[in-house]
Design a protein around this motif. Structure first.
Motif, short mmCIF file in Angstrom:
data_model
loop_
_atom_site.label_atom_id
_atom_site.label_comp_id
_atom_site.label_asym_id
_atom_site.label_seq_id
_atom_site.Cartn_x
_atom_site.Cartn_y
_atom_site.Cartn_z
N LEU A 101 0.79 -1.14 -0.09
CA LEU A 101 0.02 0.10 -0.26
C LEU A 101 0.68 1.34 -0.13
N LEU A 102 2.07 1.07 0.95
CA LEU A 102 2.62 2.22 0.85
C LEU A 102 3.61 2.58 -0.39
N ASP A 103 3.61 1.62 -1.25
CA ASP A 103 4.19 1.81 -2.62
C ASP A 103 3.20 2.59 -3.44
N ARG A 104 3.74 3.70 -3.78
CA ARG A 104 3.09 4.66 -4.27
C ARG A 104 2.44 4.19 -5.61
N LYS A 105 2.87 3.26 -6.21
CA LYS A 105 2.07 2.52 -7.68
C LYS A 105 0.54 2.43 -7.31
N ALA A 106 0.25 1.65 -6.07
CA ALA A 106 -0.92 1.47 -5.55
C ALA A 106 -1.78 2.57 -5.34
N LEU A 107 -1.36 3.47 -5.03
CA LEU A 107 -2.35 4.85 -4.77
C LEU A 107 -2.56 5.41 -6.05
N ARG A 108 -1.59 5.31 -6.96
CA ARG A 108 -1.79 6.09 -8.25
C ARG A 108 -2.92 5.45 -9.11
N GLN A 109 -3.29 4.29 -8.65
CA GLN A 109 -4.17 3.54 -9.47
C GLN A 109 -5.77 3.83 -8.85
N VAL A 110 -5.70 4.59 -7.68
CA VAL A 110 -7.04 4.87 -7.08
C VAL A 110 -7.57 6.15 -7.86
#
Lengths: 127, 256
Positions: free
Chosen positions: B74-83
């Protein structure tokens, strides 16, 4: 969690952990103003007995009535000193505020069955 | 490992007003601080996630690894970019993300041991598992339990913040004495105002005023906490209603 580890909220009827200081559902509802009228009551949560009596009648606090309140939860005691009795405001479900309730109970006759609230309450549809 | 106690001080204070939307936008723009802000939120709400993993049949050790692994992903920014920024609640986002993560991990045959016992976010797993084992789970779906636990965590955090505020003002005794008044009238036996007034050396009117202020501040803090987890402040009421329903469904089966 065992049954003895739970309490039932006398206001909303929801069971909650016995080690909680208060009912979590009620405090959440308070945060969205669902219990606005109830909050007014809280200003005096422990009224003296004299305040709860008029004439030869006893006024029961909402907490005492709630388990018998068949349509929802009590919001407020709105007419404590009315000569006709005590008037309550109630709620159906989470949204609809309904009729006032007038309730009587004789002092000193604790073994007398209390009349079901349905007999004293204006039906929701007619409110 | 115990939770980071420093989080109740300056560290958490930095992000106290951070909302989920701000965290998300910050992460997506790769601004500094987003990872720490998200970590702060995760530290607060880790237990509902951990319990969800346990509910899925994992033993305590695997659940700990999976929860930490999930936070790492989750702390990997990639996951957040997909939101999508319009995707509302932090609670919903976490649960959906965790479901996906678990699905991936199980597909990979539990290749979750890559991190061993390394902790990416300091969490109190020991007390978490003790708490989990003390809670009955019959007749409740994992999702319902998750939501109810989320609500309880939120309320615990609200109370903790309020207690800290009173402690800072050297009014801890007043807080502890008046805390039961946060509930509605009649929900439990309360000390008479006269008795409290004597105890805290104030007039009855003064006590009533303090109760009023305590209740008002509690509501403010609670709404602030909820606001941190939704995308739009307008969603606060809706989220509180949803949490109410979750608690009612749980019927008090969860510990506080």
């Amino acid at each position: 969690m065992k049954a003895e580890d739970k309490r039932v909220c006398q206001v909303c009827g929801t069971p909650f952990p016995a080690d909680s200081d208060f009912c979590p559902v009620c405090v959440l509802r308070a945060a969205v103003g669902d219990d606005q009228a109830t909050s007014e009551l809280v200003a005096d949560p422990t009224p003296s007995l004299s305040e709860l009596r008029f004439g030869h009648y006893e006024v029961l606090a909402p907490a005492q009535l709630c388990p018998r309140f068949y349509i929802g939860r009590l919001l407020a005691l709105v007419g404590r000193h009315s000569p006709a009795g005590a008037a309550y405001k109630g709620k159906v479900g989470s949204r609809r505020t309904v009729s006032l309730v007038r309730f009587y109970a004789n002092i000193g006759q604790d073994n007398l069955p209390i009349a079901p609230l349905t007999e004293w309450m204006v039906p929701p549809a007619a409110a | 490992m115990k939770p980071d106690d420093s989080s109740v001080g300056d560290g958490a204070g930095r992000f106290r007003t951070t909302q989920w939307s701000a965290v998300l936008l910050s992460a997506q723009s790769q601004a500094p601080g987003s990872r720490a802000a998200l970590s702060d939120l995760c530290k607060l709400y880790w237990y509902p996630l951990y319990a969800f993993v346990r509910r899925r049949g994992c033993n305590a050790e695997d659940a700990q690894d999976l929860t930490q692994g999930f936070f790492l992903s989750l702390l990997d920014r990639k996951a957040l970019r997909q939101v999508t920024p319009l995707k509302g609640k932090f609670r919903s986002f976490l649960l959906a993300s965790l479901r996906n993560y678990l699905s991936d991990q199980f597909d990979r045959g539990h290749s979750l041991k890559r991190g061993g016992n390394i902790e990416f976010v300091p969490l109190d797993f020991e007390s978490g598992d003790e708490r989990y084992r003390s809670e009955p789970h019959e007749a409740l779906t994992a999702e319902k339990i998750f939501d109810a636990r989320w609500a309880m965590t939120l309320l615990d955090e609200t109370l903790r913040r309020l207690e800290q505020e009173y402690a800072t003002q050297r009014k801890l005794t007043i807080f502890k004495t008046l805390k039961p008044f946060l509930g509605p009238a009649g929900s439990q036996k309360l000390l008479p105002y006269e008795e409290i007034a004597e105890k805290v050396d104030l007039s009855v009117g003064g006590v009533k005023t303090l109760v009023h202020r305590l209740r008002k501040r509690y509501t403010e803090v609670l709404r602030e906490e909820v606001a941190r987890t939704v995308m739009d402040p307008k969603e606060v009421d809706e989220e509180i209603h949803a949490l109410c329903e979750a608690l009612i469904a749980a019927q008090g089966r969860l510990g506080s």
